[in-house]
Motif scaffolding. Structure first.
Motif, PDB file in Angstrom:
ATOM      1  N   GLY A  45       0.812  -1.204   0.000  1.00  0.00           N
ATOM      2  CA  GLY A  45       0.000   0.000   0.000  1.00  0.00           C
ATOM      3  C   GLY A  45       0.847   1.257   0.000  1.00  0.00           C
ATOM      4  O   GLY A  45       1.045   1.902  -1.035  1.00  0.00           O
ATOM      5  N   SER A  46       1.348   1.625   1.177  1.00  0.00           N
ATOM      6  CA  SER A  46       2.242   2.775   1.305  1.00  0.00           C
ATOM      7  C   SER A  46       3.166   2.515   2.482  1.00  0.00           C
ATOM      8  O   SER A  46       2.883   1.662   3.324  1.00  0.00           O
ATOM      9  CB  SER A  46       1.439   4.060   1.538  1.00  0.00           C
ATOM     10  N   GLU A  84      -3.188   1.636   2.746  1.00  0.00           N
ATOM     11  CA  GLU A  84      -3.310   2.941   2.090  1.00  0.00           C
ATOM     12  C   GLU A  84      -3.144   2.829   0.581  1.00  0.00           C
ATOM     13  O   GLU A  84      -2.225   2.196   0.079  1.00  0.00           O
ATOM     14  CB  GLU A  84      -2.290   3.936   2.643  1.00  0.00           C
ATOM     15  N   TYR A  85      -4.044   3.492  -0.142  1.00  0.00           N
ATOM     16  CA  TYR A  85      -3.983   3.554  -1.595  1.00  0.00           C
ATOM     17  C   TYR A  85      -3.255   4.824  -2.028  1.00  0.00           C
ATOM     18  O   TYR A  85      -3.636   5.928  -1.622  1.00  0.00           O
ATOM     19  CB  TYR A  85      -5.389   3.574  -2.205  1.00  0.00           C
ATOM     20  N   VAL A  86      -2.234   4.675  -2.856  1.00  0.00           N
ATOM     21  CA  VAL A  86      -1.566   5.840  -3.437  1.00  0.00           C
ATOM     22  C   VAL A  86      -2.312   6.179  -4.725  1.00  0.00           C
ATOM     23  O   VAL A  86      -2.116   5.535  -5.762  1.00  0.00           O
ATOM     24  CB  VAL A  86      -0.082   5.557  -3.716  1.00  0.00           C
ATOM     25  N   VAL A  87      -3.177   7.196  -4.631  1.00  0.00           N
ATOM     26  CA  VAL A  87      -4.089   7.480  -5.736  1.00  0.00           C
ATOM     27  C   VAL A  87      -3.917   8.874  -6.327  1.00  0.00           C
ATOM     28  O   VAL A  87      -4.569   9.209  -7.312  1.00  0.00           O
ATOM     29  CB  VAL A  87      -5.559   7.301  -5.284  1.00  0.00           C
ATOM     30  N   ASP A  88      -3.052   9.708  -5.725  1.00  0.00           N
ATOM     31  CA  ASP A  88      -2.856  11.043  -6.278  1.00  0.00           C
ATOM     32  C   ASP A  88      -1.488  11.568  -5.873  1.00  0.00           C
ATOM     33  O   ASP A  88      -0.743  10.915  -5.123  1.00  0.00           O
ATOM     34  CB  ASP A  88      -3.974  11.999  -5.830  1.00  0.00           C
ATOM     35  N   THR A 123      -3.689  -0.532  -5.773  1.00  0.00           N
ATOM     36  CA  THR A 123      -4.737   0.186  -6.504  1.00  0.00           C
ATOM     37  C   THR A 123      -5.198  -0.555  -7.749  1.00  0.00           C
ATOM     38  O   THR A 123      -6.273  -0.270  -8.277  1.00  0.00           O
ATOM     39  CB  THR A 123      -4.255   1.576  -6.947  1.00  0.00           C
ATOM     40  N   HIS A 124      -4.366  -1.462  -8.259  1.00  0.00           N
ATOM     41  CA  HIS A 124      -4.624  -2.191  -9.503  1.00  0.00           C
ATOM     42  C   HIS A 124      -4.540  -1.284 -10.730  1.00  0.00           C
ATOM     43  O   HIS A 124      -5.044  -1.637 -11.796  1.00  0.00           O
ATOM     44  CB  HIS A 124      -5.982  -2.904  -9.471  1.00  0.00           C
TER      45      HIS A 124
END
Length: 243
Positions: free
Chosen positions: A117-118, A125-129, A150-151
């Motif tokens: 995740g992080s 945790e998703y790293v999305v931005d 996040t895939h």
């Protein structure tokens, strides 16, 4: 040295086999790193673990791996994910469960930090931005950070205080020389970017180049095995559309 980056395999043997074959056909692979969620969702967890062991993969644990061994609760999983965890627990033997228990949540390899995740929340945790990516990069001292979860395939590049997101184009290489970078290879076994092809990346440690790749595999084969195993049919249907 070229490193094969895998993540979110999710017990999809057909996709994993094709990715390993495709990577070796197109690159001289020196090591293989798996960024978590080796199991969960899919129909062939034991077979995937066996293949990963056979190529001496360097792996970290993802949230599904941790749930299968009981290290985290499925209380925060949706019903479908929780059902897949329970099914996976029932089909893995003690040897495979012990293998999952032996996975760390964070590792460092050749100056690259590996996590699912992080760094601050390895399982979740998703790293999305750019904001989350900046925090993740600030949390490590290595020049590079490999994540999954996040895939979605992506690269974040940090130069000084500036950070930018790069949407990779399959088969096109990206130089990350002179940057502190984060790379997500996307998902081998359950892509969610509306492209059902298996996703992976290759990191050239010497030239500091990342190449994201897509590989077609027999999606219907895995979908059929999911249905035959009695897993939720949604897990089969989503593979067909890559979401």
């Amino acid at each position: 040295m070229n490193v094969l980056l895998l993540s979110d395999i999710h017990s999809n043997l057909a996709a994993l086999e094709v990715v390993v074959e495709d990577a070796n056909a197109n690159f001289e692979i020196g090591e293989t790193w798996a960024l978590g969620d080796l199991v969960g969702y899919g129909p062939q967890p034991a077979e995937c673990l066996s293949l990963l062991k056979s190529i001496d993969v360097v792996a970290v644990a993802g949230n599904h791996d941790l749930a299968v061994i009981g290290a985290i609760s499925t209380a925060d999983f949706n019903d479908i994910a929780a059902a897949a965890v329970e099914w996976t627990q029932g089909v893995l033997d003690d040897v495979n469960l012990d293998h999952l228990r032996g996975l760390a949540t964070t590792r460092e390899r050749h100056g690259i930090t590996l996590v699912h995740g992080s760094p601050r929340a390895p399982a979740w945790e998703y790293v999305v931005d750019e904001g989350v990516a900046a925090q993740a990069l600030n949390d490590v001292e290595t020049v590079g950070l490999g994540v999954g979860h996040t895939h979605y395939p992506v690269i974040y590049e940090q130069r000084g205080r500036e950070i930018g997101q790069v949407q990779p184009v399959p088969s096109q290489s990206r130089s990350v020389a002179g940057t502190k970078f984060l790379v997500n290879p996307g998902s081998v076994g359950q892509p969610r970017d509306r492209d059902p092809r298996a996703s992976y990346a290759v990191l050239d440690l010497d030239e500091e180049i990342i190449t994201h790749m897509r590989a077609e595999y027999d999606v219907e084969l895995t979908a059929g095995k999911i249905r035959a195993a009695g897993l939720p049919t949604f897990l089969a249907d989503r593979l067909l559309v890559g979401m």
